[in-house]
Design an enzyme around this catalytic site. Structure first.
Site: not given
Length: 183
Positions: A7, A43, A72, A153, A156
């Site tokens: 991502s 992801g 991840n 979040d 990111h």
């Protein structure tokens, strides 16, 4: 050039994915006649990247491969040894296909525990030494931990952070670009 990432490279959460660091890099390299293929999937883990790399190499025949994977793996608590094996195999595959490789390293948030984070982060340095490959130790340098450069979040990068990420990559990419132009 082929970018295989997650991502962070796919432009996740940006209103305009054309403003992500990969698109900015492609714009910057346009004057050098370098096309950039972004094969990043939000992801994705290093295992997913390893599975996706052979067809991407066959389809695009890149001279440079940028591997931006591992975040991840770390966030899911996957074994650092698996991350190292997957990235190592990707480096070998890219080189076998005639590409030079740049690996973008990652660090974990402090709440993942000191020992795990230390072993995780060391993977990138070990790959640099063992595979003799260019590694950017921390892709999010100057961005990670700076709330004003992160989306809500807290993980990111936002649009304001994308040029910083692009410059981080370009600094390590320049020696590779110079070496490719030499006979």
């Amino acid at each position: 050039m082929l970018v295989v990432g997650d991502s962070l490279s796919a432009g996740y959460g940006l209103a305009d994915s054309g403003k992500g660091w990969v698109a900015l890099l492609e714009e910057k390299l346009r004057t050098r006649n370098i096309a950039v293929v972004n094969a990043s999937i939000p992801g994705d883990t290093s295992a997913g990247g390893l599975a996706r790399l052979p067809p991407a190499l066959a389809a695009h025949s890149p001279r440079i491969v940028i591997l931006e994977l591992g975040a991840n793996d770390g966030l899911r608590g996957l074994p650092p040894a698996a991350l190292k094996a997957n990235l190592g195999a990707m480096i070998d595959q890219a080189r076998s296909a005639g590409a030079q490789v740049l690996v973008l390293g990652m660090k974990l948030p402090p709440n993942y525990g000191g020992r795990y984070a230390e072993v995780f982060e060391r993977v990138y340095q070990e790959l640099a030494e063992e595979k003799k490959v260019q590694v950017l130790p921390f892709f999010l340098d100057g961005v990670g931990g700076n709330d004003h450069l992160l989306q809500s979040d807290g993980l990111h990068p936002n649009a304001e952070a994308q040029p910083i990420l692009m410059e981080n990559v370009l600094e390590k990419l320049d020696p590779i670009l110079i070496s490719i132009k030499q006979p």
